[in-house]
Every structure is written in structure tokens, then in C-alpha cells.
Design a protein around this motif. Structure first.
Motif, mmCIF file in Angstrom:
data_model
loop_
_atom_site.group_PDB
_atom_site.id
_atom_site.type_symbol
_atom_site.label_atom_id
_atom_site.label_comp_id
_atom_site.label_asym_id
_atom_site.label_seq_id
_atom_site.Cartn_x
_atom_site.Cartn_y
_atom_site.Cartn_z
ATOM 1 N N ARG A 29 -1.766 41.349 -30.310
ATOM 2 C CA ARG A 29 -2.962 42.079 -30.731
ATOM 3 C C ARG A 29 -2.705 43.571 -30.922
ATOM 4 N NH1 ARG A 29 -7.792 39.153 -29.296
ATOM 5 N NH2 ARG A 29 -8.870 41.064 -28.707
ATOM 6 N N HIS A 30 -1.728 44.099 -30.195
ATOM 7 C CA HIS A 30 -1.426 45.534 -30.210
ATOM 8 C C HIS A 30 0.094 45.707 -30.260
ATOM 9 C CE1 HIS A 30 -5.619 46.249 -29.046
ATOM 10 N NE2 HIS A 30 -5.458 45.261 -28.200
ATOM 11 N N PRO A 31 0.706 45.487 -31.427
ATOM 12 C CA PRO A 31 2.168 45.507 -31.515
ATOM 13 C C PRO A 31 2.807 46.856 -31.179
ATOM 14 C CG PRO A 31 1.168 45.068 -33.672
ATOM 15 C CD PRO A 31 0.063 45.142 -32.680
ATOM 16 N N ASP A 32 2.006 47.912 -31.132
ATOM 17 C CA ASP A 32 2.542 49.232 -30.805
ATOM 18 C C ASP A 32 2.753 49.433 -29.301
ATOM 19 O OD1 ASP A 32 -0.266 48.967 -30.778
ATOM 20 O OD2 ASP A 32 -0.522 51.133 -30.683
ATOM 21 N N VAL A 33 2.272 48.512 -28.463
ATOM 22 C CA VAL A 33 2.445 48.632 -27.018
ATOM 23 C C VAL A 33 3.899 48.288 -26.671
ATOM 24 C CG1 VAL A 33 1.809 47.645 -24.770
ATOM 25 C CG2 VAL A 33 0.037 48.167 -26.455
ATOM 26 N N TRP A 34 4.550 49.176 -25.931
ATOM 27 C CA TRP A 34 5.943 48.980 -25.530
ATOM 28 C C TRP A 34 5.996 48.293 -24.166
ATOM 29 C CZ3 TRP A 34 9.249 50.397 -21.592
ATOM 30 C CH2 TRP A 34 10.607 50.200 -21.843
ATOM 31 N N VAL A 35 6.772 47.212 -24.103
ATOM 32 C CA VAL A 35 6.924 46.442 -22.865
ATOM 33 C C VAL A 35 8.405 46.378 -22.533
ATOM 34 C CG1 VAL A 35 6.502 44.236 -21.712
ATOM 35 C CG2 VAL A 35 4.897 45.048 -23.459
ATOM 36 N N SER A 36 8.743 46.750 -21.312
ATOM 37 C CA SER A 36 10.124 46.680 -20.854
ATOM 38 C C SER A 36 10.583 45.223 -20.783
ATOM 39 C CB SER A 36 10.235 47.320 -19.466
ATOM 40 O OG SER A 36 11.535 47.163 -18.951
ATOM 41 N N VAL A 37 11.827 44.974 -21.165
ATOM 42 C CA VAL A 37 12.421 43.644 -21.053
ATOM 43 C C VAL A 37 13.264 43.620 -19.783
ATOM 44 C CG1 VAL A 37 13.951 41.940 -22.130
ATOM 45 C CG2 VAL A 37 12.422 43.326 -23.552
ATOM 46 N N SER A 38 12.903 42.754 -18.850
ATOM 47 C CA SER A 38 13.601 42.657 -17.574
ATOM 48 C C SER A 38 14.909 41.893 -17.706
ATOM 49 C CB SER A 38 12.717 41.935 -16.543
ATOM 50 O OG SER A 38 11.548 42.667 -16.283
ATOM 51 N N VAL A 39 15.821 42.188 -16.788
ATOM 52 C CA VAL A 39 17.036 41.389 -16.663
ATOM 53 C C VAL A 39 16.795 40.352 -15.574
ATOM 54 C CG1 VAL A 39 18.598 43.218 -17.412
ATOM 55 C CG2 VAL A 39 18.158 42.925 -14.998
ATOM 56 N N THR A 40 17.441 39.197 -15.695
ATOM 57 C CA THR A 40 17.324 38.166 -14.672
ATOM 58 C C THR A 40 18.602 37.346 -14.591
ATOM 59 O OG1 THR A 40 16.014 36.300 -13.833
ATOM 60 C CG2 THR A 40 16.261 36.455 -16.233
ATOM 61 N N THR A 41 18.817 36.804 -13.402
ATOM 62 C CA THR A 41 19.946 35.893 -13.202
ATOM 63 C C THR A 41 19.525 34.438 -13.381
ATOM 64 O OG1 THR A 41 19.536 35.812 -10.815
ATOM 65 C CG2 THR A 41 21.126 37.460 -11.603
ATOM 66 N N ARG A 42 18.240 34.183 -13.611
ATOM 67 C CA ARG A 42 17.812 32.793 -13.781
ATOM 68 C C ARG A 42 18.149 32.305 -15.180
ATOM 69 N NH1 ARG A 42 13.680 31.766 -17.021
ATOM 70 N NH2 ARG A 42 11.802 33.020 -17.042
ATOM 71 N N ALA A 43 18.246 30.998 -15.311
ATOM 72 C CA ALA A 43 18.533 30.394 -16.612
ATOM 73 C C ALA A 43 17.288 30.476 -17.496
ATOM 74 C CB ALA A 43 18.946 28.938 -16.429
ATOM 75 N N PRO A 44 17.485 30.585 -18.805
ATOM 76 C CA PRO A 44 16.327 30.617 -19.711
ATOM 77 C C PRO A 44 15.529 29.320 -19.653
ATOM 78 C CG PRO A 44 18.366 31.205 -20.871
ATOM 79 C CD PRO A 44 18.752 30.717 -19.511
ATOM 80 N N GLY A 51 16.997 38.824 -24.696
ATOM 81 C CA GLY A 51 16.720 40.120 -25.294
ATOM 82 C C GLY A 51 15.272 40.297 -25.709
ATOM 83 N N GLU A 52 14.533 39.194 -25.793
ATOM 84 C CA GLU A 52 13.115 39.267 -26.148
ATOM 85 C C GLU A 52 12.245 38.967 -24.931
ATOM 86 O OE1 GLU A 52 9.938 36.783 -28.839
ATOM 87 O OE2 GLU A 52 11.991 36.974 -29.595
ATOM 88 N N HIS A 53 12.494 37.842 -24.283
ATOM 89 C CA HIS A 53 11.730 37.467 -23.095
ATOM 90 C C HIS A 53 12.352 38.071 -21.844
ATOM 91 C CE1 HIS A 53 10.750 34.302 -26.062
ATOM 92 N NE2 HIS A 53 9.531 34.578 -25.620
ATOM 93 N N TYR A 54 13.652 37.976 -21.739
ATOM 94 C CA TYR A 54 14.454 38.550 -20.651
ATOM 95 C C TYR A 54 15.823 38.870 -21.214
ATOM 96 C CZ TYR A 54 11.253 36.879 -16.983
ATOM 97 O OH TYR A 54 10.172 36.672 -16.177
ATOM 98 N N TYR A 82 15.686 39.574 -10.443
ATOM 99 C CA TYR A 82 15.033 40.168 -11.605
ATOM 100 C C TYR A 82 15.082 41.680 -11.439
ATOM 101 C CZ TYR A 82 12.875 35.537 -12.066
ATOM 102 O OH TYR A 82 12.661 34.188 -12.208
ATOM 103 N N GLY A 83 15.169 42.409 -12.543
ATOM 104 C CA GLY A 83 15.165 43.862 -12.442
ATOM 105 C C GLY A 83 14.732 44.515 -13.743
ATOM 106 N N THR A 84 14.373 45.799 -13.631
ATOM 107 C CA THR A 84 13.957 46.576 -14.792
ATOM 108 C C THR A 84 15.039 47.579 -15.140
ATOM 109 O OG1 THR A 84 11.631 46.400 -14.133
ATOM 110 C CG2 THR A 84 12.199 48.144 -15.695
ATOM 111 N N PRO A 85 15.638 47.455 -16.327
ATOM 112 C CA PRO A 85 16.638 48.449 -16.741
ATOM 113 C C PRO A 85 16.009 49.842 -16.774
ATOM 114 C CG PRO A 85 16.676 46.534 -18.202
ATOM 115 C CD PRO A 85 15.464 46.398 -17.330
#
Length: 189
Positions: A29-44, A51-54, A82-85
Motif C-alpha cells: 500500500r505504501h511502497p515508499d516505506v523502507w523496511v530493514s531485511v533481517s539476517v537469519t540462520t533458519r532455513a527459508p 534478500g527480500e524476506h530475509y 535473527y539479526g538486523t544489519p
């Protein structure tokens, strides 16, 4: 229209409450909103894109990020990390734009400790029974993992007072719009 001051907003809540779904709706709805992509050790999970979801990494790479101060926060949750770059979030704030993190409670507490002016938003289910239904309805995890997630969810819901704002996820569009308003509102005070 002037942009509000750069603000770090953290969205968290129990597993299964729909954090990812609400954030996806915000982005739709608001494509201009920036959302951080987290890193994770779990399997997709099925349908998740690296790179999009995690950012999916192995344990060794995650350890390197921790050792080199590459994460703003990190947590272990249900056997995975899980972590935030740090870099992308700091760049977003440096250029004066709001940043949204979708993270677990343990990480939210780390952000609050290091960035006291961050806005913490708790995404709550309409009821605990609805949360149980959502978690079991996914069909993506074995019963022992679901039980662990429910035990953690009980503790998380008891800590709702640690948050600045509660958004109830009973209507996806309304919850997404409410989150966008919180992202763009000037800090209280």
C-alpha cells in the motif's frame, strides 16, 4: 510536505501474529516505506526469497557479523538466530528517513537499550485463541516447535507494557495503515 524527523520504529509481537503479513501489506500500500531485511540462520520457508524476506546465512557468517559489530541487534528464537544489519538502518536514518524493523521482543529490548528514542510497536492478535489458530494453521512447523512458539508468545504478550504503542492485527488494511501513521508521526514529547 516536510518529512518527519528520521525515526527508528520497531515492530514486534508473538510468532504467528502476522508481523510479516502486516509489513507486506504496508509495502504493497505504501511502497515508499523502507523496511530493514533481517539476517537469519533458519532455513527459508516455502516462497521466501533471499534478500527480500530475509538474508539467509549460515552460523559461521552470523558469528562474524556479531564479532564485527555488524548487527544493530540479534536474538536467538526457537533454535535459530535473527539479526538486523547495522549499516542499512544507520544509512536510512542518516539521510533523514524513517526506518522500520520487524524483529522479535529480545531484539526490540536491545534496540530500546541502544536507541532509547526508538518507537516500539507491539503487534497483538485479537485473542490468544486466534494466535493458536494462526500458528497451527500455517502447517509449516512440527508440533514441538509450535508448542515452543506458544510458550514464548505467552511471555511476550505479558510484556506488552514494555512497548510504546499496541496495534491489534484484527484487520490487515487497518493495521498496516496504523503502522504507516506511526512511522510518519512526529515523536511524542
Amino acid at each position: 510536505m516536510a518529512l518527519p524527523p528520521a525515526r527508528l520504529t520497531v515492530l514486534s509481537g508473538p510468532s504467528g501474529v502476522g508481523k510479516g503479513t502486516v509489513v507486506a501489506e504496508v509495502r504493497r500500500r505504501h511502497p515508499d516505506v523502507w523496511v530493514s531485511v533481517s539476517v537469519t540462520t533458519r532455513a527459508p520457508r516455502a516462497g521466501e526469497v533471499d534478500g527480500e524476506h530475509y538474508l539467509f546465512v549460515d552460523g559461521e557468517h552470523f558469528d562474524w557479523l556479531v564479532a564485527n559489530d555488524g548487527l544493530l541487534e540479534w536474538a536467538e528464537y526457537a533454535g535459530n538466530r535473527y539479526g538486523t544489519p547495522r549499516g542499512p538502518v544507520e544509512e536510512q536514518l542518516r539521510v533523514g528517513l524513517p526506518a522500520l524493523l520487524e524483529i522479535e521482543m529480545q531484539g526490540a529490548r536491545q534496540v530500546r537499550a541502544s536507541a532509547p528514542d526508538a518507537q516500539l510497536v507491539f503487534l497483538a492478535p485479537p485473542s490468544f485463541e486466534e494466535l493458536v489458530s494462526r500458528l497451527t494453521g500455517r502447517g509449516s512447523e512440527p508440533p514441538d516447535v509450535i508448542e515452543r512458539r506458544l510458550a514464548i508468545a505467552r511471555a511476550e504478550m505479558a510484556a506488552v507494557d514494555d512497548y510504546d504503542v499496541v496495534v491489534v492485527n484484527d484487520d490487515l488494511a487497518r493495521a498496516a495503515d496504523e503502522l504507516v501513521l506511526l512511522l510518519t508521526a512526529p515523536p511524542a514529547g
